[in-house]
Motif scaffolding. Structure first.
Motif, short mmCIF file in Angstrom:
data_model
loop_
_atom_site.label_atom_id
_atom_site.label_comp_id
_atom_site.label_asym_id
_atom_site.label_seq_id
_atom_site.Cartn_x
_atom_site.Cartn_y
_atom_site.Cartn_z
N UNK A 127 0.84 -1.20 0.00
CA UNK A 127 0.00 0.00 0.00
C UNK A 127 0.87 1.26 0.00
N UNK A 128 1.93 1.23 0.82
CA UNK A 128 2.86 2.37 0.85
C UNK A 128 3.54 2.53 -0.50
N UNK A 129 3.94 1.40 -1.09
CA UNK A 129 4.62 1.43 -2.39
C UNK A 129 3.73 2.08 -3.44
N UNK A 130 2.44 1.81 -3.39
CA UNK A 130 1.52 2.35 -4.37
C UNK A 130 1.39 3.87 -4.27
N UNK B 43 4.38 11.05 -4.50
CA UNK B 43 4.93 11.16 -3.15
C UNK B 43 6.46 11.00 -3.20
N UNK B 44 7.15 11.75 -2.40
CA UNK B 44 8.60 11.64 -2.32
C UNK B 44 8.97 10.48 -1.40
N UNK B 45 9.92 9.62 -1.83
CA UNK B 45 10.27 8.43 -1.05
C UNK B 45 10.76 8.82 0.35
N UNK B 46 11.62 9.83 0.44
CA UNK B 46 12.16 10.23 1.74
C UNK B 46 11.05 10.71 2.67
N UNK B 47 10.08 11.47 2.13
CA UNK B 47 8.98 11.97 2.96
C UNK B 47 8.12 10.81 3.46
#
Length: 315
Positions: free
Chosen positions: A196-199, A205-209
């Motif tokens: 879900x996060x990956x999606x 969305x920025x990966x670091x954020x």
């Protein structure tokens, strides 16, 4: 000159006073307990420590003795400078005093420091003359030709493989923890959370954020950044997935003993060998420093062996 300036600043609190108990004598010249106590505080400060932080009596005694040995070495070098007739000009001394004054913070701060240390300007000027003379004779005694080229080349060939830069990657990750021995349903639930996060990430969305907000790893506060690392540093499953990525890619969920990870490859640096020119220069500098350090140890050992030293301090 910079090194000398640092030493002068560190040694300011070592006044000449020999009143009171004596810690040591060098050819009859006294090093007072007062001088040792004032120097000891600066000696510890130079190591990033404070007297109050040393709770082990044995460690305290060892450090105090090391400070006394340093003062003995300073006295030996000064006496050697006198024997050799080393003369430091008034102009050189005045220039060094002025450098110290400015480095400490100007005239008012300098005057306050001198007073705290038990100096006036005249005695500090003489103290500076002594330190410059001691440093000059020490430099002269430790002069050497440097490492010969055959030794440099032999060392380089022996250590060349260690001097290259290995392949390294910089990654960020997001971790959803899974306890050891968790049942299959718990493991799967964690994987689905990570999916879900990956999606969310491709939607802008920025990966670091996202890592900061959602990762359960200690690196979350740095946006999941694990820095650069070579092969062999991380868990095998994590490492295999990370090194298989291209910069900018995000892995599928990766299972390790601590849980599920999403891995983002930020940078990839290929392995590179050091050039012969770079390697030889690096070795030359390294061996010269080693040689100089050994020369300093040898000179001080020789001075100690041929002079009369009485160590009275036993605190």
């Amino acid at each position: 000159m910079k090194r000398l300036l640092l030493l002068l600043m560190l040694w300011v609190p070592v006044a000449f006073s020999t009143n009171g108990p004596v810690a040591a004598r060098v050819n009859g010249e006294e090093i007072s307990e007062f001088r040792l106590e004032r120097y000891f505080a600066e000696y510890l400060e130079d190591q990033g420590r404070a007297v109050a932080s040393i709770r082990n009596p044995k460690a305290y005694k060892q450090l105090r003795q090391a400070a006394l040995e340093a003062l003995i070495d300073k006295e030996l070098l000064w006496q050697e400078a006198l024997k050799r007739g080393v003369v430091i000009s008034d102009a050189t001394v005045r220039s060094q005093v002025e450098l110290t004054r400015q480095a400490i913070g100007g005239a008012e701060v300098f005057a306050r420091k001198l007073q705290d240390a038990g100096f006036d300007e005249a005695s500090f000027t003489e103290y500076t003359r002594r330190e410059l003379a001691a440093q000059e004779v020490f430099a002269d005694l430790t002069k050497g030709p440097g490492p010969d080229e055959q030794t440099v080349r032999a060392f380089f060939e022996e250590h060349r493989a260690e001097m290259g830069r290995p392949e390294e990657i910089q990654v960020r990750h997001i971790l959803i923890k899974v306890a050891q021995g968790a049942d299959a349903a718990t493991v799967e639930a964690a994987r689905l959370r990570l999916k879900e996060i990956h999606a969310q990430i491709p939607r802008g969305e920025d990966f670091a954020r996202v890592a900061t907000a959602r990762s359960e790893d200690a690196s979350a506060s740095q946006g999941g950044d694990l820095g650069y690392f070579p092969r062999g540093r991380m868990m095998p499953e994590f490492e295999a997935a990370a090194f298989a990525l291209q910069p900018g890619q995000i892995s599928e969920p990766v299972r390790t003993p601590v849980g599920w990870h999403l891995i983002y490859l930020q940078n990839h640096q290929e392995a590179s060998d050091v050039t012969q020119e770079q390697g030889l220069e690096t070795v030359r500098v390294y061996l010269a420093r080693q040689q100089k350090a050994q020369a300093r140890r040898d000179v001080l050992a020789q001075l100690r062996s041929r002079n009369r030293i009485e160590r009275i301090d036993d605190d």
